[in-house]
Design a protein around this motif. Structure first.
Motif, PDB file in Angstrom:
ATOM      1  N   GLY A  56     -15.866  63.422  49.808  1.00 23.60           N
ATOM      2  CA  GLY A  56     -16.841  63.443  48.869  1.00 23.60           C
ATOM      3  C   GLY A  56     -16.265  61.780  48.089  1.00 23.60           C
ATOM      4  O   GLY A  56     -17.281  61.333  47.285  1.00 23.60           O
ATOM      5  N   THR A  57     -15.008  61.562  48.167  1.00 22.20           N
ATOM      6  CA  THR A  57     -14.637  60.242  47.542  1.00 22.20           C
ATOM      7  C   THR A  57     -15.415  59.209  48.040  1.00 22.20           C
ATOM      8  O   THR A  57     -15.596  59.116  49.273  1.00 22.20           O
ATOM      9  CB  THR A  57     -13.168  60.183  48.140  1.00 22.20           C
ATOM     10  N   THR A  58     -15.651  58.246  47.353  1.00 24.32           N
ATOM     11  CA  THR A  58     -16.589  56.984  47.817  1.00 24.32           C
ATOM     12  C   THR A  58     -15.870  55.764  47.439  1.00 24.32           C
ATOM     13  O   THR A  58     -15.203  55.651  46.698  1.00 24.32           O
ATOM     14  CB  THR A  58     -17.855  57.130  46.823  1.00 24.32           C
ATOM     15  N   ALA A  59     -16.164  54.738  48.566  1.00 22.93           N
ATOM     16  CA  ALA A  59     -15.723  53.272  48.277  1.00 22.93           C
ATOM     17  C   ALA A  59     -16.937  52.521  48.373  1.00 22.93           C
ATOM     18  O   ALA A  59     -17.706  52.214  49.408  1.00 22.93           O
ATOM     19  CB  ALA A  59     -14.600  53.124  49.328  1.00 22.93           C
ATOM     20  N   THR A  60     -17.500  52.067  47.101  1.00 21.70           N
ATOM     21  CA  THR A  60     -18.798  51.295  47.251  1.00 21.70           C
ATOM     22  C   THR A  60     -18.523  49.833  47.242  1.00 21.70           C
ATOM     23  O   THR A  60     -17.618  49.187  46.453  1.00 21.70           O
ATOM     24  CB  THR A  60     -19.345  51.598  45.574  1.00 21.70           C
ATOM     25  N   TRP A  61     -19.320  49.250  48.038  1.00 20.00           N
ATOM     26  CA  TRP A  61     -19.087  47.690  48.226  1.00 20.00           C
ATOM     27  C   TRP A  61     -19.766  47.034  46.980  1.00 20.00           C
ATOM     28  O   TRP A  61     -20.882  47.214  46.710  1.00 20.00           O
ATOM     29  CB  TRP A  61     -19.730  47.417  49.387  1.00 20.00           C
ATOM     30  N   ASP A  62     -18.797  46.089  46.605  1.00 23.51           N
ATOM     31  CA  ASP A  62     -19.424  45.053  45.566  1.00 23.51           C
ATOM     32  C   ASP A  62     -19.262  43.803  46.114  1.00 23.51           C
ATOM     33  O   ASP A  62     -18.047  43.290  46.088  1.00 23.51           O
ATOM     34  CB  ASP A  62     -18.343  45.334  44.412  1.00 23.51           C
ATOM     35  N   GLY A  63     -20.230  43.116  46.431  1.00 26.68           N
ATOM     36  CA  GLY A  63     -20.465  41.878  46.894  1.00 26.68           C
ATOM     37  C   GLY A  63     -19.853  40.892  46.061  1.00 26.68           C
ATOM     38  O   GLY A  63     -19.169  39.681  46.266  1.00 26.68           O
ATOM     39  N   THR A  64     -20.102  40.933  44.624  1.00 24.84           N
ATOM     40  CA  THR A  64     -19.928  40.061  43.651  1.00 24.84           C
ATOM     41  C   THR A  64     -18.367  40.006  43.644  1.00 24.84           C
ATOM     42  O   THR A  64     -17.776  39.039  42.988  1.00 24.84           O
ATOM     43  CB  THR A  64     -20.540  40.324  42.294  1.00 24.84           C
ATOM     44  N   ARG A  65     -17.630  41.214  43.690  1.00 17.68           N
ATOM     45  CA  ARG A  65     -16.206  41.053  43.584  1.00 17.68           C
ATOM     46  C   ARG A  65     -15.370  40.901  44.918  1.00 17.68           C
ATOM     47  O   ARG A  65     -14.258  40.553  45.023  1.00 17.68           O
ATOM     48  CB  ARG A  65     -15.656  42.236  43.026  1.00 17.68           C
ATOM     49  N   ASP A  66     -16.295  40.982  45.921  1.00 16.78           N
ATOM     50  CA  ASP A  66     -15.861  40.871  47.273  1.00 16.78           C
ATOM     51  C   ASP A  66     -14.779  42.270  47.613  1.00 16.78           C
ATOM     52  O   ASP A  66     -13.659  42.024  48.133  1.00 16.78           O
ATOM     53  CB  ASP A  66     -15.116  39.610  47.480  1.00 16.78           C
ATOM     54  N   GLY A  67     -15.068  43.227  47.123  1.00 16.94           N
ATOM     55  CA  GLY A  67     -14.142  44.396  47.511  1.00 16.94           C
ATOM     56  C   GLY A  67     -15.023  45.634  47.265  1.00 16.94           C
ATOM     57  O   GLY A  67     -16.242  45.844  47.221  1.00 16.94           O
ATOM     58  N   PHE A  68     -13.924  46.725  47.246  1.00 16.05           N
ATOM     59  CA  PHE A  68     -14.537  48.165  46.859  1.00 16.05           C
ATOM     60  C   PHE A  68     -13.876  48.985  45.774  1.00 16.05           C
ATOM     61  O   PHE A  68     -13.112  48.701  45.241  1.00 16.05           O
ATOM     62  CB  PHE A  68     -14.322  48.899  48.177  1.00 16.05           C
TER      63      PHE A  68
END
Length: 619
Positions: free
Chosen positions: A162-174
């Motif tokens: 259930g743990t999530t790692a959501t991509w954030d292109g503006t920060r170039d990370g998760f």
């Protein structure tokens, strides 16, 4: 596979003499149980003994849980100074786990999380980026302790975490998050404030799409012990064994950079912010988690080593304790249990060594090697646990005291059984592999004899019958199995036992000393025949146990037990357990003298001997 140059390792100057024996039978038995890399065994053994770790009295749980990190740093320094070098050498890393299980119980709980699951994960799945190199450097010299945050409060759950790692292109990370209570990571040893770096598994979300569960490299605590922003830690209640600083952790917008993704060259975040991976999302978890195979094998062999320690300790004690006219070691209440335990531990230790040798020469990512580890860990751990309970019970009151180590060895093995969760799940997965095209009944040890004794062939026949039943969805072929899952467990157990039997018998054929050959053949026979005897109903129900064959099982079992009973001293000596370094009453030549020295009491009454006092009373 990378190996460390033994010449670069130095034993401590005050270390005991490296293991070895001038008795050709003992030397031959040692080669079968411990392998041929004698110099490396000696160096690792000496380094672990020099740590001067031992079971504790009068300390708190938290104090004991905190000892592992200092011991880890010390042993890294003693073995060359580089965690990466240790992690890359399966034999060195495996021997470290074994000797720590015997002589450094507080070190064992942190070893595989650091070497196999953190340092090893970076080596196997890293991309050489600045971020990864910086964290790897802190792990390398022990400034930070390596962790794996895999299991969740709702269970391990594989590809359904259930743990999530959501991509954030503006920060170039998760952004790491724990969206539900069941997704909180459960029991990583991270509660105490010291540098912590490691791997967490999370479901990758890119533009709202589920890309499957993948591993990420994370700094959990700074070098000063402070938590990183977005991480919440709650110390868990004490365990009843193997103290560790376990915690429950929750992610709340913990940010990690692009290079935190550990996908090797097969799962990469592309320049456009899309995951580049040709593997189906649900299969990505299985590809990434292959790193667990290294830790499973190391833990399996550590469990076997702890059991060897227990048997050596019990044998020393029962050989010196003499209630009445016969020493305990010669009493039937002890002898039969010790002989059975010796057969079990020797056979499973030989199998563990054989698998370790195969792993040292295997290609990375070999799925067959992963299967060997899945079979070996439950087999060796459950066997060791049973043997250590026997040692605890036959050692009676003495063995109940922590100063005599057995309780701590049981705790170490309890931890090994519980690592990753329920060990039966590994057996179920291994057994069910036959329905997916990976036939575990076809697994063979290297250079095993073409002809095997009739009793080993009986184990093989049972294994094949159960496998055929699984393929045809007939779980009743496994006897008392209640469904396909329990039938798969029976199959994997049968496969593991067959492999241990073949390993022991093969060792008997290779042994240089004729007496050792006979002893090892009896090890194989007792190990197998006891399992056939215990499953007599199954063999009879499947028309593989006639009255004549049942009689042969009893006759041969008794004969081979007698052979082992005559050579207990040599077989125990072959384990090379450093009893002199344990400083325990049961490990001493005279447990009475040990307790006398511990108490500091004189052995006379007011300066007169007890005999003189008794004469005065009688006169």
């Amino acid at each position: 596979m990378t190996t460390v140059d033994v010449a670069c390792l130095q034993a401590p100057q005050d270390a005991p003499t490296p293991p070895g024996s001038t008795d050709p039978t003992v030397a031959s038995l040692s080669a079968a149980v411990l392998g041929s890399h004698r110099q490396l065994h000696g160096l690792v053994r000496a380094a672990v003994i020099a740590l001067d770790d031992s079971p504790c009295s009068g300390t708190t749980y938290a104090e004991e849980a905190g000892q592992g990190l200092a011991l880890l740093r010390a042993v890294i320094a003693k073995l060359g100074g580089s965690s990466a070098a240790i992690a890359a050498d399966p034999r060195l890393r495996g021997m470290l786990c074994e000797w720590a299980a015997i002589a450094a119980p507080h070190l064992v709980p942190v070893l595989t999380g650091h070497f196999d699951l953190s340092v090893g994960a970076i080596t196997a799945l890293g991309n050489g980026s600045k971020y990864q190199d910086e964290l790897a450097a802190e792990l390398d010299d022990g400034r930070a302790l390596g962790e794996l945050a895999l299991t969740e409060l709702g269970g391990t759950n594989g590809a359904d975490q259930g743990t999530t790692a959501t991509w954030d292109g503006t920060r170039d990370g998760f952004w790491l998050d724990s969206p539900t209570v069941s997704s909180w990571k459960f029991m990583p040893n991270i509660a105490l404030p010291s540098g912590r770096i490691g791997v967490t598994t999370a479901r990758l979300i890119v533009d709202g799409a589920d890309e499957g569960v993948l591993p990420f490299l994370v700094r959990f605590r700074e070098s000063n012990g402070s938590l990183v922003p977005g991480l919440h830690v709650q110390t868990l209640p004490d365990k009843s064994w193997a103290p560790m600083d376990h915690a429950m952790i929750r992610y709340n917008a913990l940010f990690v950079p692009r290079d935190a993704l550990l996908g090797g060259d097969w799962a990469v975040m592309g320049p456009s912010g899309q995951l580049e991976c040709d593997i189906a999302p649900r299969a990505r978890w299985h590809r990434a988690i292959g790193m667990l195979g290294e830790g499973r094998l190391d833990l399996a062999n550590a469990a076997a080593a702890a059991a060897r320690g227990g048997l050596a300790l019990l044998h020393q004690y029962t050989s010196s304790r003499k209630p009445g006219s016969t020493v305990m070691a010669e009493r039937g209440t002890v002898r039969r249990d010790v002989v059975s335990a010796l057969a079990t531990v020797t056979a499973t230790s030989i199998l563990g060594r054989a698998v370790q040798d195969m792993r040292a020469e295997a290609t990375d990512g070999d799925p067959v090697q992963a299967m060997w580890s899945m079979l070996t860990k439950p087999l060796l751990a459950y066997a060791a646990h049973s043997v250590l309970l026997t040692c605890r019970q036959r050692g009676a009151a003495q063995a109940s005291l922590r100063v005599n180590w057995i309780g701590d060895w049981i705790g170490v093995v309890e931890g090994i059984i519980t690592a990753e969760g329920e060990s039966q799940v590994l057996l179920k997965q291994a057994g069910m592999a036959v329905t997916a095209g990976l036939d575990i009944t076809a697994l063979r040890l290297r250079n095993q004899p073409s002809h095997l004794p009739w009793y080993v062939r009986m184990l093989t026949e049972r294994e094949l019958v159960i496998a055929a039943g699984l393929r045809s969805e007939n779980y009743t072929a496994a006897g008392t199995a209640i469904d396909m899952d329990t039938a798969a467990i029976e199959l994997a157990t049968a496969t593991g036992e067959r492999l241990a039997a073949v390993a022991a018998f093969s060792a008997s054929q290779r042994a240089a000393d004729p007496t050792a050959r006979a002893v090892l053949e009896s090890v194989a026979a007792v190990y197998v025949l006891e399992r056939i005897y215990a499953r007599g109903a199954w063999f009879a129900a499947h028309r593989q146990m006639s009255p004549r064959r049942a009689n042969a099982v009893e006759v041969e079992l008794l004969r081979h037990r007698r052979v082992l009973a005559d050579h207990v001293d040599q077989l125990v000596a072959a384990f090379e357990v450093p009893l002199d370094a344990l400083d325990a009453p049961m490990a001493s030549e005279s447990y009475l003298e040990w307790w006398k020295a511990w108490a500091g009491w004189p052995s006379s009454v007011f300066g007169r001997s007890l005999r003189e006092v008794s004469w005065e009373v009688a006169g």
